[in-house]
Enzyme design. Structure first.
Site, PDB file in Angstrom:
ATOM      1  N   ASP A 247      23.411 -61.068 -33.802  1.00  0.00           N
ATOM      2  CA  ASP A 247      24.320 -60.909 -32.659  1.00  0.00           C
ATOM      3  C   ASP A 247      25.673 -60.309 -33.018  1.00  0.00           C
ATOM      4  O   ASP A 247      26.544 -60.198 -32.161  1.00  0.00           O
ATOM      5  CB  ASP A 247      24.525 -62.275 -31.986  1.00  0.00           C
ATOM      6  CG  ASP A 247      24.847 -63.367 -32.991  1.00  0.00           C
ATOM      7  OD1 ASP A 247      24.985 -63.069 -34.189  1.00  0.00           O
ATOM      8  OD2 ASP A 247      24.936 -64.539 -32.575  1.00  0.00           O
TER       9      ASP A 247
ATOM     10  N   LYS B 170      19.216 -58.243 -43.707  1.00  0.00           N
ATOM     11  CA  LYS B 170      18.383 -58.072 -42.496  1.00  0.00           C
ATOM     12  C   LYS B 170      18.584 -56.661 -41.943  1.00  0.00           C
ATOM     13  O   LYS B 170      17.641 -56.004 -41.531  1.00  0.00           O
ATOM     14  CB  LYS B 170      18.754 -59.087 -41.420  1.00  0.00           C
ATOM     15  CG  LYS B 170      18.366 -60.511 -41.743  1.00  0.00           C
ATOM     16  CD  LYS B 170      18.634 -61.453 -40.597  1.00  0.00           C
ATOM     17  CE  LYS B 170      20.113 -61.684 -40.323  1.00  0.00           C
ATOM     18  NZ  LYS B 170      20.904 -62.279 -41.420  1.00  0.00           N
TER      19      LYS B 170
ATOM     20  N   ASP C 173      32.961 -79.805 -41.762  1.00  0.00           N
ATOM     21  CA  ASP C 173      31.504 -79.663 -41.805  1.00  0.00           C
ATOM     22  C   ASP C 173      30.932 -80.857 -42.553  1.00  0.00           C
ATOM     23  O   ASP C 173      31.449 -81.199 -43.629  1.00  0.00           O
ATOM     24  CB  ASP C 173      31.150 -78.351 -42.539  1.00  0.00           C
ATOM     25  CG  ASP C 173      29.711 -77.924 -42.317  1.00  0.00           C
ATOM     26  OD1 ASP C 173      28.820 -78.801 -42.325  1.00  0.00           O
ATOM     27  OD2 ASP C 173      29.468 -76.721 -42.163  1.00  0.00           O
TER      28      ASP C 173
ATOM     29  N   THR D 186      30.952 -84.980 -34.063  1.00  0.00           N
ATOM     30  CA  THR D 186      32.207 -85.674 -33.738  1.00  0.00           C
ATOM     31  C   THR D 186      33.406 -84.709 -33.657  1.00  0.00           C
ATOM     32  O   THR D 186      34.551 -85.120 -33.860  1.00  0.00           O
ATOM     33  CB  THR D 186      32.505 -86.795 -34.766  1.00  0.00           C
ATOM     34  OG1 THR D 186      32.632 -86.207 -36.071  1.00  0.00           O
ATOM     35  CG2 THR D 186      31.399 -87.836 -34.797  1.00  0.00           C
TER      36      THR D 186
ATOM     37  N   ASP E 258      19.568 -67.152 -43.550  1.00  0.00           N
ATOM     38  CA  ASP E 258      19.971 -65.764 -43.792  1.00  0.00           C
ATOM     39  C   ASP E 258      18.895 -64.750 -43.442  1.00  0.00           C
ATOM     40  O   ASP E 258      19.186 -63.659 -42.962  1.00  0.00           O
ATOM     41  CB  ASP E 258      20.338 -65.570 -45.275  1.00  0.00           C
ATOM     42  CG  ASP E 258      21.704 -66.161 -45.597  1.00  0.00           C
ATOM     43  OD1 ASP E 258      22.422 -66.548 -44.659  1.00  0.00           O
ATOM     44  OD2 ASP E 258      22.048 -66.248 -46.793  1.00  0.00           O
TER      45      ASP E 258
HETATM   46  S1  SF4 Z   1      23.570 -55.907 -40.538  1.00  0.00           S
HETATM   47 FE1  SF4 Z   1      23.103 -58.092 -40.667  1.00  0.00          FE
HETATM   48  S2  SF4 Z   1      24.993 -59.148 -39.991  1.00  0.00           S
HETATM   49 FE2  SF4 Z   1      25.110 -57.009 -39.320  1.00  0.00          FE
HETATM   50  S3  SF4 Z   1      24.272 -57.012 -37.218  1.00  0.00           S
HETATM   51 FE3  SF4 Z   1      22.587 -56.489 -38.618  1.00  0.00          FE
HETATM   52  S4  SF4 Z   1      21.603 -58.428 -39.036  1.00  0.00           S
HETATM   53 FE4  SF4 Z   1      23.610 -58.898 -38.203  1.00  0.00          FE
END
Ligand code: SF4
Lengths: 739, 56
Positions: free
Chosen positions: A20, A52, A203, A223, A606
């Site tokens: 996103d 990715k 966290d 919380t 990831d």
């Molecule tokens: S390169 Fe990686 S972080 Fe950037 S939009 Fe694509 S999947 Fe998302």
């Protein structure tokens, strides 16, 4: 109706939509095929890429891509199909939708989508729905950013974007941007840190960000609202707030102070499990920084006190004077060069009577028309247009109420379900109810790039395009000002096409042609760019990106887009809707002897975005199987060692996965990855293993688990237990067993 | 105080204008200067092998 040809291979920039965040990358093509997706050549953008994104060619050229429209021939969910032409599919869909609408009314159509995945819808889904007369739009953003946008608007009229790179103090509420997840945010944090910024991480886990933070507060999951009260307690009592700003631009300060006094530090320490002195130290660090920001976090979005916690973060920003300043949290507004989706959606067109039928708006109105329209005249006054659908999240039906209506036909039947770029079955709470609802439909249409468990339940599956196959200009859904060009590099395969095309073609068949005059995406882009005086071709020939120069402290001229014109520490909208106008903390469901662990779900890994990419070998090789994280002490007590198979059980369902024992986990907590299914089990396990490891079965959506105002579930800290398995589940591939 | 604010705001606007110059497809002289400024302040970004995938 030919769409524009792909751009010359040179200088082809595409906005990645695998997650996103929208990094702009460079496409390399060969013989009309995407060959590689690589990092940007502009050094300021070159780090904004993860593995990715560079796997895009493996995704876009995947042998399992859907390329032809499919029509169901077996029982629903049996995954048996015949290929039909696009024209036939669209004709039949229109005919069957008309039948449903004639029998049950327009509100019997519901749409579920993930704008992140579909991108080029240009709000044609909402435009279609508003023309037809249905308010029942649901989206994954009801649990992630969209709901936060809607709640932020109640406090100060817009949803700010954190100016992380220029900040002197960054506060991460459970958010854990990493090199390969939320990569640009990770890079911004690093840039700020290099300029001396402090980072505070709240966290339960020692996350990657917590490891390098200046302060880490290991609070109990769920919380966040209590922690914010702790900070406010210090900031108010030690007079660390911006007195001039509070006096001039806020309402409800005295009432807020009274409420804050209900949460002395000792109480907050007890609730959160964090030492009072550390809470005080972190509050001081935040409040005294020259500039500070609290970036959006998916963690606060998904808690039983989510509305209050989101409001408390807004209140912290306001009280410390960090609103709309460099390095703070900045209000973008509508981009002056680009017609926003908020306008294209045509929300004025839907009648008040139909809006009132929006599912869930009676009990949980925060992000529905009912609450958001109370802000319309103020949004118009400040921003020039009444409907600000920031991050697509401000006029949504409630997903749980929608699936309940699909399953039970109460308060009225929902009988046609359209699902685009969204594996809905695994994306919302109470997966069993979603299945029940989908099995009770007269018509289900899916628009997808791969067959998913959700698409397997459809009557028609239409093949979708991907980002290298279409032109676009990304505008961050009005969250942040800036226009990023995405150029078509290659043609989509066979009959794959965009969601824009889908809604256009359906509208023309349903009698709404005059409302959908744009024939192609490029026509639409020309229309949207018309305020800039440029066409898409001109704009994309000149720039690959354009950022509107920032204007700060705009509220000094305009006031805030709230009923009082000020920052509403005490929310008049919530008050009028019958809710507590002041924030509060509500305890989530307690752990017990039977269910002794706090479970948190919805965690991003990831290698994948949401429920996607499990069929992409180069990504799956990096993460072959789902892993639950446990603390060593908990694992020892359970007699579990690394890589043991276990069942994680709650009152509503169970997830089977392997265990990874991690010192970084907080004791008593179990972390569950999001969205697992097994494409390789298609044809062997029910819905490709959609009920084996999916976290959507775990969290109930009964009232005691829901945030009052939004009706979103408590994904962060609900009771569960672990049962060790002596054998791995049947039917798992060798890769899963070994990985 | 207001002057400090003005200065901070102006700096951000200037940086955005410089960034926009570096986003041009056909850079003119000033745009090329902006790109040079950017390269000198950020430097080249080395290739990251973590981004590589085998050929399936
Ligand atoms: S390169 Fe990686 S972080 Fe950037 S939009 Fe694509 S999947 Fe998302």
């Amino acid at each position: 109706m030919a769409s524009a040809k792909p751009t010359d291979n040179k200088n082809t920039y595409s906005v990645c939509t695998i997650c996103d965040i929208g990094c702009q990358l460079r496409a390399e093509t060969e013989d009309g095929k995407l060959k590689r997706m690589i990092a940007h050549d502009n050094p300021a953008l070159a780090r904004n890429v993860c593995y990715k994104g560079t796997a895009a060619a493996h995704i876009h050229n995947h042998v399992d891509r859907l390329t032809r429209p499919l029509k169901r021939v077996g029982e629903r969910g049996e995954d048996k199909w015949e290929e039909i032409s696009y024209e036939q599919a669209m004709d039949e869909i229109a005919e069957r939708l008309k039948k449903v609408v004639d029998q049950y009314g327009p509100e019997s159509m519901a749409v579920s989508t993930s704008g992140w995945n579909t991108q080029t819808t240009h709000s044609m889904d909402r435009r279609f729905m508003n023309a037809l007369g249905t308010p029942n739009y649901i989206s994954g953003v009801s649990l992630c950013a969209g709901n936060t946008a809607a709640v932020n608007k109640m406090t100060y009229g817009w949803f700010p974007f954190a100016d992380i790179s220029n900040s002197q103090c960054i506060v991460l509420f459970g958010h854990n941007p990493r090199k390969h997840s939320w990569t640009p945010i990770f890079n911004m944090i690093n840039a700020a840190r290099a300029n001396g910024a402090k980072v505070i991480v709240l966290d339960p886990r020692v996350s990657d960000q917590a490891e390098v933070a200046d302060l880490h507060l290991s609070l109990r999951s769920g919380t966040d609202a209590a922690m914010c009260f702790g900070w406010l307690n210090v900031i108010i009592n030690e007079k660390l707030y911006d007195k001039d700003f509070v006096a001039e631009y806020t309402v409800g300060f005295d009432e807020l102070c009274e409420r804050v006094n209900d949460y002395p530090l000792e109480r907050v320490a007890e609730i959160t499990g964090v030492d009072a002195e550390l809470i005080a130290e972190s509050a001081r660090m935040y409040a005294t920084a020259e500039s500070a920001c609290i970036p959006w976090t998916p963690i606060t979005d998904m808690q039983i006190s989510s509305t209050s916690a989101i409001r408390l973060q807004s209140i912290l920003r306001a009280l410390t004077g960090n609103i709309d300043i460099p390095g703070g949290d900045v209000f973008g507004g509508f981009d002056p060069n680009y017609i926003p989706e908020s306008k294209l959606g045509n929300h004025e067109m839907l009648s008040a009577e139909q809006k009132a039928k929006q599912l869930g708006s009676d009990a949980h109105p925060a992000y529905t028309y009912r609450a958001q329209e109370m802000l319309s005249e103020h949004t118009e006054r400040v921003y020039g247009y009444a409907y600000a659908d920031i991050v697509m999240g401000c006029y949504m039906a409630n997903p749980s109420a929608t699936f309940r209506a699909m399953a039970t036909e109460k308060p009225y039947p929902v009988k046609a379900f359209f699902v685009l770029g969204n594996n809905a079955l695994l994306s919302y709470p109470n997966q069993h109810q979603i299945l029940k609802g989908m099995m009770n439909q007269d018509l289900i249409v899916a628009h997808e790039i791969f067959m998913t468990p959700t698409a397997m339940l459809a009557d028609y599956v239409l093949p979708g395009d991907v980002f290298s196959e279409r032109n676009h200009i990304a505008d961050n859904w009005n969250w942040k000002l800036g226009l990023t060009v995405s150029q078509k590099a290659v043609e989509p395969p066979a009959e794959a096409s965009s969601t824009f095309q889908f809604w256009h073609d359906l509208a023309h068949r349903m009698g709404f042609a005059d409302l959908f005059p744009w024939q192609t995406i490029e026509d639409m882009l020309d229309h949207r760019l018309s305020p800039s005086g440029k066409t898409f071709e001109q704009f994309s020939n000149e720039n690959y990106m354009y950022i509107q120069p920032p204007e700060y402290r705009k509220y000094r001229q305009t006031g805030f887009a709230t009923p009082s014109g000020k920052v509403e520490l005490k929310s008049s909208v919530l008050g009028e809707l019958g809710f507590d106008p002041l924030p509060y903390y509500r305890e989530g469901p307690a752990v017990s002897e039977d269910y002794p662990y706090y479970v948190f779900t919805g965690v991003r890994e990831d290698a994948f975005f949401q429920t996607g990419q499990r069929q992409v070998k180069v990504l799956r090789d990096r993460m072959p199987s789902p892993k639950l994280f446990m603390h060593p002490v908990d694992a020892e007590r359970q007699g579990i060692i690394d890589h043991d198979w276990v069942k994680l059980q709650t009152e509503t369902g169970e997830v089977t996965a392997k265990v990874l024992i991690q010192d970084s986990m907080k004791q008593g907590h179990i972390r569950v990855p999001h969205g697992w299914w097994y494409p390789e089990m298609r044809g062997e396990a029910k819905l490709a293993g959609a009920f084996i490891s999916s976290d959507a079965v775990l969290c109930p959506d009964a009232p005691e688990y829901l945030d009052y105002e939004q009706g979103i579930p408590h994904f962060k800290g609900f009771p569960g237990r672990i049962v060790k398995l002596n054998e791995p589940p049947a039917g798992m591939s060798e890769q899963v067993l070994a990985g | 105080m207001r002057f400090k604010e003005w200065l901070g705001d102006a700096k951000q606007r200037l940086m955005t204008n410089i960034a926009n110059r570096t986003f041009k497809k056909n850079p003119g002289l000033l745009d090329r200067l902006a790109i040079r400024f950017l390269r000198s302040s950020i430097g080249e970004v080395p290739h990251d092998p973590e981004l590589d995938h085998p050929e399936n």
